[in-house]
Design a protein around this motif. Structure first.
Motif, PDB file in Angstrom:
ATOM      1  N   ILE A 168       0.792  -0.914  -0.016  1.00 17.07           N
ATOM      2  CA  ILE A 168       0.074  -0.008  -0.460  1.00 17.07           C
ATOM      3  C   ILE A 168       0.814   1.135   0.189  1.00 17.07           C
ATOM      4  O   ILE A 168       0.689   2.331  -1.167  1.00 17.07           O
ATOM      5  N   LYS A 169       2.017   1.290   1.222  1.00 21.15           N
ATOM      6  CA  LYS A 169       2.717   2.397   0.764  1.00 21.15           C
ATOM      7  C   LYS A 169       3.707   2.733  -0.330  1.00 21.15           C
ATOM      8  O   LYS A 169       3.385   3.465  -1.044  1.00 21.15           O
ATOM      9  N   HIS A 170       4.196   1.990  -0.894  1.00 21.69           N
ATOM     10  CA  HIS A 170       5.366   1.366  -1.390  1.00 21.69           C
ATOM     11  C   HIS A 170       4.691   1.624  -3.012  1.00 21.69           C
ATOM     12  O   HIS A 170       5.748   2.140  -4.377  1.00 21.69           O
ATOM     13  N   GLY A 171       3.334   1.295  -3.382  1.00 22.52           N
ATOM     14  CA  GLY A 171       3.577   0.788  -4.301  1.00 22.52           C
ATOM     15  C   GLY A 171       3.836  -0.645  -5.131  1.00 22.52           C
ATOM     16  O   GLY A 171       3.979  -1.771  -4.611  1.00 22.52           O
ATOM     17  N   ASN A 172       4.016  -0.254  -6.583  1.00 19.04           N
ATOM     18  CA  ASN A 172       4.864  -1.243  -6.928  1.00 19.04           C
ATOM     19  C   ASN A 172       6.683  -1.836  -7.456  1.00 19.04           C
ATOM     20  O   ASN A 172       7.247  -1.922  -8.029  1.00 19.04           O
ATOM     21  N   ASP A 173       6.734  -0.455  -6.316  1.00 26.58           N
ATOM     22  CA  ASP A 173       8.159  -0.355  -6.080  1.00 26.58           C
ATOM     23  C   ASP A 173       9.018  -1.870  -5.350  1.00 26.58           C
ATOM     24  O   ASP A 173       9.297  -1.719  -3.932  1.00 26.58           O
ATOM     25  N   TRP A 174       9.100  -3.090  -6.388  1.00 26.62           N
ATOM     26  CA  TRP A 174       9.714  -4.352  -5.270  1.00 26.62           C
ATOM     27  C   TRP A 174      11.081  -4.060  -5.084  1.00 26.62           C
ATOM     28  O   TRP A 174      10.816  -4.563  -3.976  1.00 26.62           O
ATOM     29  N   ALA A 175      11.888  -2.979  -5.338  1.00 29.67           N
ATOM     30  CA  ALA A 175      13.662  -3.249  -4.130  1.00 29.67           C
ATOM     31  C   ALA A 175      13.292  -2.672  -3.133  1.00 29.67           C
ATOM     32  O   ALA A 175      13.424  -3.542  -2.645  1.00 29.67           O
ATOM     33  N   THR A 176      12.228  -1.140  -3.249  1.00 31.17           N
ATOM     34  CA  THR A 176      12.010  -1.504  -2.120  1.00 31.17           C
ATOM     35  C   THR A 176      11.410  -1.974  -1.043  1.00 31.17           C
ATOM     36  O   THR A 176      11.504  -1.890   0.537  1.00 31.17           O
ATOM     37  N   ILE A 177      10.280  -1.998  -1.193  1.00 28.01           N
ATOM     38  CA  ILE A 177       9.721  -3.705  -0.688  1.00 28.01           C
ATOM     39  C   ILE A 177      10.300  -4.772  -0.054  1.00 28.01           C
ATOM     40  O   ILE A 177      10.422  -5.015   1.096  1.00 28.01           O
ATOM     41  N   GLY A 178      10.683  -4.971  -1.425  1.00 28.59           N
ATOM     42  CA  GLY A 178      12.013  -6.161  -1.175  1.00 28.59           C
ATOM     43  C   GLY A 178      12.943  -6.347   0.314  1.00 28.59           C
ATOM     44  O   GLY A 178      13.992  -7.152   1.311  1.00 28.59           O
ATOM     45  N   ALA A 179      13.721  -4.432   0.562  1.00 24.78           N
ATOM     46  CA  ALA A 179      14.540  -3.850   0.768  1.00 24.78           C
ATOM     47  C   ALA A 179      14.392  -4.573   2.628  1.00 24.78           C
ATOM     48  O   ALA A 179      14.970  -5.196   4.004  1.00 24.78           O
ATOM     49  N   ALA A 180      13.052  -3.176   2.305  1.00 26.79           N
ATOM     50  CA  ALA A 180      12.033  -3.537   3.250  1.00 26.79           C
ATOM     51  C   ALA A 180      11.712  -5.377   4.366  1.00 26.79           C
ATOM     52  O   ALA A 180      11.770  -4.959   5.463  1.00 26.79           O
ATOM     53  N   LEU A 181      11.615  -5.708   3.821  1.00 25.13           N
ATOM     54  CA  LEU A 181      10.968  -7.220   3.875  1.00 25.13           C
ATOM     55  C   LEU A 181      12.434  -8.566   4.117  1.00 25.13           C
ATOM     56  O   LEU A 181      12.707  -9.354   4.580  1.00 25.13           O
ATOM     57  N   GLY A 182      13.515  -7.541   3.466  1.00 23.38           N
ATOM     58  CA  GLY A 182      14.841  -8.856   3.725  1.00 23.38           C
ATOM     59  C   GLY A 182      14.339  -9.764   2.612  1.00 23.38           C
ATOM     60  O   GLY A 182      14.947 -11.181   2.869  1.00 23.38           O
ATOM     61  N   ARG A 183      13.748  -9.619   1.133  1.00 22.04           N
ATOM     62  CA  ARG A 183      13.579 -10.460   0.602  1.00 22.04           C
ATOM     63  C   ARG A 183      14.310  -9.694  -1.264  1.00 22.04           C
ATOM     64  O   ARG A 183      14.338  -8.074  -0.369  1.00 22.04           O
ATOM     65  N   SER A 184      14.316 -10.725  -1.738  1.00 25.40           N
ATOM     66  CA  SER A 184      14.283 -10.113  -3.336  1.00 25.40           C
ATOM     67  C   SER A 184      13.486  -8.815  -4.079  1.00 25.40           C
ATOM     68  O   SER A 184      11.973  -9.906  -3.680  1.00 25.40           O
ATOM     69  N   ALA A 185      13.480  -8.815  -4.966  1.00 28.77           N
ATOM     70  CA  ALA A 185      12.234  -7.154  -5.579  1.00 28.77           C
ATOM     71  C   ALA A 185      11.964  -8.493  -5.689  1.00 28.77           C
ATOM     72  O   ALA A 185      10.745  -8.554  -5.682  1.00 28.77           O
ATOM     73  N   SER A 186      12.034  -9.767  -6.845  1.00 25.23           N
ATOM     74  CA  SER A 186      12.335 -10.446  -7.605  1.00 25.23           C
ATOM     75  C   SER A 186      10.265 -11.363  -6.937  1.00 25.23           C
ATOM     76  O   SER A 186       9.306 -11.611  -7.254  1.00 25.23           O
TER      77      SER A 186
END
Length: 761
Positions: free
Chosen positions: A240-258
């Motif tokens: 919700i916060k970052h939309g499709n910014d997978w890199a940012t979401i991934g970084a926050a979760l400790g997961r890869s963007a994909s």
DNA sequence: AGCTTGGGTAAGGGTAATATACGAAC
DNA sequence: TGTTCGTATATTACCCTTACCCAAGC
């Protein structure tokens, strides 16, 4: 570089800096070697390094026979200062026994660049053009395709990954870099300039594909595993916060963007799980037909935008929609029929008829066409996957061998309907094809060094061991008594090649656990004190295991009595001394005169993916002396000035039988036979029964192992030591359902198969 | 300015392995 | 009726390709 005298069996090989063998999509083995000094000068700043092709051909063959391994040599650029030498066998060639002309002598031809095209118009150019070009657009690909280039797509094979890892390792070594992640994630583009291009050598994949693969492999936020409910919650918030910014979401979760992108694809606020309602199915069908402009009843398996479909269906994700449609709904709608046992046999036969060398070459669309019980090409492929898994080691078997094995399996079932009846009668459903699977597993294993061994005083005692793992279950034609399984000619046998194994130190000096890859729990322990002992660890399988120990010469010289003990029942141990082979066949002697360490033996893929790289690589120089009979490519170590000769062979069981019988009859012939003590000798009848089938034992080189053909080891050179009764079988009869529980491997499946069959009688 | 090189991103089709539901046999 | 077991179906982590983009260098 090597030169060849083509008019004889002999080969003169000069010192080469580094050679890597790879395999292209045509099945050719490609030997990569660096420029020699002259070449290096010539090729400085040149676009293309010089290429040399090593072609293995049969002396008496008329053309390039299918059964003839072809080795291509391609120059591999290394650092200019690197004068070291390394041989890495990374390709696998499997040769069916019945395709081998007895007595053929293989020659090595090393041809210069200008001769390449005569061998293969695609050959080396193909490799460089594809793997050295960064192309992602359709136009680029079309252009290359039009030029006649072909390249590999789809899942990476173990061999390819091995090549890649090896290339990376060499790149790191050449530049004194310890960790590849430094290059991949920390260096600027300029600093890593030639990285991807260099490591793509030997891989018939677009550079871009190599790049993606490397990024994935070294991204430690990849392969994290299942998402926890907490992670899912956090993911929703981040989305919700970052939309499709997978890199940012991934970084926050400790997961890869994909990874986070893929996970989000599975999540829909309105997503249902579990069984589809009739309403949902109806909606899905309507939407699919609407979006593809088709009518109910039409078969639709392609050209569907599942994201769009899911959007319209509302209650399911795109994956769910696709899966439901392709695996059930479309088939049901179009009046499909049930999949039967006959269909299964049909599938195997049809695939066999295709006569493709690689599974990737199968056109599933074509295969599925007009086949009413096939739900979709995708479904058929997954069906094939389940059929394939009837072969325990299907991953390690070449496609043609796999097909052959499956055909045998089903023909046998067809010819022995009582087998199925019996099984049925004993409570085993006919449809449970797994329980009727019979295996003969054949492997050529390589000695896998590792750091622990290297640091051990016993590390120097490196004994290449070939293991032929013959797993065959019973059939109605076979006799089962309390001690043995006797195989008659009606016995179904399927051949498989076990993957590489490793020697794992057990803590007891000189004792190693002979460890196969994760899926292959071969219950053997190799003890190497001054003697060599093979000990079966319980629970062993009720299978025959034929072990060929190829002892290094130094071992033979220093130890007159190499004892091979096998406590596995009904295990035939055959030792093959190097000199036996030497005396009986024309072969190459590969001399190592500098160190080779564990780093020259790549870790298994799993370990590789975990970024475990040896820090040091030593490149011994190699001399190949006259009469390089066959494709002998080995790992070498001079840790004790050892001269090792690994060979690979294809033998028939008859040959083994002959040898076994010979051994029984004239023990004095055992020039290099190693005495077995305290072991039960097999009866001749047993031996005959076991080997009477005109079945083929296929022994093929494992990746990084060795190449072999039929004539490498003749009957004189394989010396059986013993066969034993099978305590495991006894174990089966005493307390069933326990076997294999601790193995969790195909071996244990085999055990189970046998158990089922035994119970039938 | 336009092309090439060397990446980089998002979307989405796909695979393979596991989890779960289901149903038949006991 | 409950349990067991094999199979079918559903789920999902991960893989791979495609299409498009961009910036720096030439």
């Amino acid at each position: 570089m090597s030169t060849v005298e083509e008019d004889s069996d002999t080969v003169t090989v000069e010192t080469v800096n580094s050679v890597t063998l790879t395999q292209d999509t045509e099945g050719n083995l490609i030997l990569h070697c660096p420029q020699n000094e002259a070449d290096e000068i010539d090729s400085e700043d040149s676009i293309e390094p010089p290429h040399k092709r090593l072609c293995l051909s049969s002396e008496d063959d008329q053309s390039i026979d299918d059964s003839t391994p072809c080795i291509s040599v391609v120059a591999l650029p290394l650092s200019e200062n690197d004068q070291s030498f390394e041989v890495t066998m990374t390709a696998t060639t499997e040769v069916a026994d019945d395709e081998v002309t007895e007595g053929t002598v293989t020659q090595i031809q090393i041809l210069q660049n200008e001769q390449l095209d005569e061998i293969s118009p695609l050959g080396n150019e193909e490799v460089s053009a594809v793997s050295q070009a960064w192309f992602t657009t359709k136009e680029d690909k079309d252009s290359l395709t039009n030029k006649g280039h072909k390249w590999k797509q789809g899942m990476w094979s173990k061999e390819e990954i091995d090549i890649l890892m090896n290339n990376i390792e060499r790149y790191l070594k050449a530049r004194g870099i310890k960790d590849a992640t430094e290059i991949i994630f920390e260096m600027s583009k300029d600093e890593r300039k030639d990285f991807y291009r260099t490591i793509a050598w030997g891989l018939n994949r677009p550079l871009f594909a190599v790049y993606r693969r490397v990024l994935r492999m070294y991204d430690d936020r990849n392969h994290v595993g299942k998402y926890t409910p907490e992670e899912i919650e956090k993911l929703k918030e981040l989305r919700i916060k970052h939309g499709n910014d997978w890199a940012t979401i991934g970084a926050a979760l400790g997961r890869s963007a994909s990874s986070v992108k893929d996970r989000c694809r599975l999540m829909k606020d309105t997503c249902n799980t579990g069984k589809w309602t009739e309403e949902e199915e109806k909606r899905l069908a309507e939407v699919v037909h609407e979006l593809t402009s088709t009518e109910p009843g039409d078969i639709v398996t392609q050209g569907v935008s599942w994201a769009a479909v899911a959007e319209r269906v509302g209650t399911r994700s795109e994956k769910q929609c696709r899966s439901k449609w392709l695996n059930y709904l479309n088939w049901k709608q179009s009046g499909g029929t049930e999949w039967t046992k006959e269909d299964e046999i049909n599938l195997i036969l049809r695939i066999a008829e295709l006569d493709v060398a690689d599974e990737n070459d199968i056109n599933w669309d074509l295969l599925a066409e007009g086949w009413s019980s096939v739900r979709s090409p995708q479904w058929l492929r997954s069906k094939w996957w389940t059929i394939k898994r009837q072969i325990a080691n299907h991953k390690d078997v070449s496609f043609p061998v796999l097909i052959k094995g499956l055909k045998q399996l089903h023909e046998n079932q067809k010819n022995n309907p009582t087998l199925l009846e019996n099984k049925s009668g004993s409570g085993v459903p006919n449809s449970n094809t797994n329980s009727s699977v019979q295996h003969v597993q054949i492997r050529v294993a390589r000695l896998e060094d590792n750091t622990a061994i290297s640091s051990s005083p016993m590390a120097a005692l490196q004994i290449p061991v070939q293991i032929t793992h013959v797993s065959s279950t019973d059939s109605p034609a076979a006799t089962v008594d309390s001690e043995t399984i006797t195989l008659n000619s009606g016995t179904l046998q399927t051949f498989e090649i076990l993957p590489s194994f490793h020697l794992q130190p057990t803590g007891t000096p000189g004792t190693y656990l002979l460890q196969t890859s994760s899926s292959q729990g071969l219950p053997l322990t190799l003890t190497a004190s001054p003697t060599v002992t093979l000990t079966a660890a319980a629970p062993a399988s009720p299978e025959q295991i034929i072990v060929h120990a190829l002892s290094p010469e130094h071992l033979l010289n220093t130890s007159d009595n190499v004892t091979v003990q096998c406590h596995t029942p009904r295990v035939i141990i055959q030792t093959v001394a190097t000199e036996d082979i030497t005396s009986s066949i024309s072969q190459a002697e590969l001399t190592v005169d500098s160190d080779i360490q564990s780093s020259d033996f790549p870790e298994p893929p799993d370990a590789l993916e975990a970024d475990t790289f040896p820090d040091e690589i030593h490149h011994p120089k190699m001399t190949v002396e006259p009469s390089f009979n066959d494709a002998h490519v080995s790992k070498f170590s001079d840790q004790n000035s050892t001269e090792l000769m690994n060979s690979v062979m294809v033998r028939t069981e008859e040959e083994i039988s002959d040898t076994d019988l010979k051994q029984e009859e004239s023990p004095s012939d055992l020039a290099s036979a190693y005495v077995t003590e305290g072991l039960e000798s097999p009866t001749i009848e047993e031996q005959v029964d076991q080997t009477i089938d005109d079945e083929t034992i296929l022994i093929v080189p494992s990746p990084h192992g060795f190449i072999q053909t039929s004539d490498v080891i003749d009957t004189e050179s394989v010396l059986p030591l013993t066969t034993l009764t099978d305590p495991i079988l006894q174990h089966h009869q005493e307390e069933s359902n326990i076997i294999g529980s601790s193995l969790g491997s195909p071996v244990s499946e085999d055990s189970k198969d046998v158990e089922d069959l035994v119970n039938c009688h």
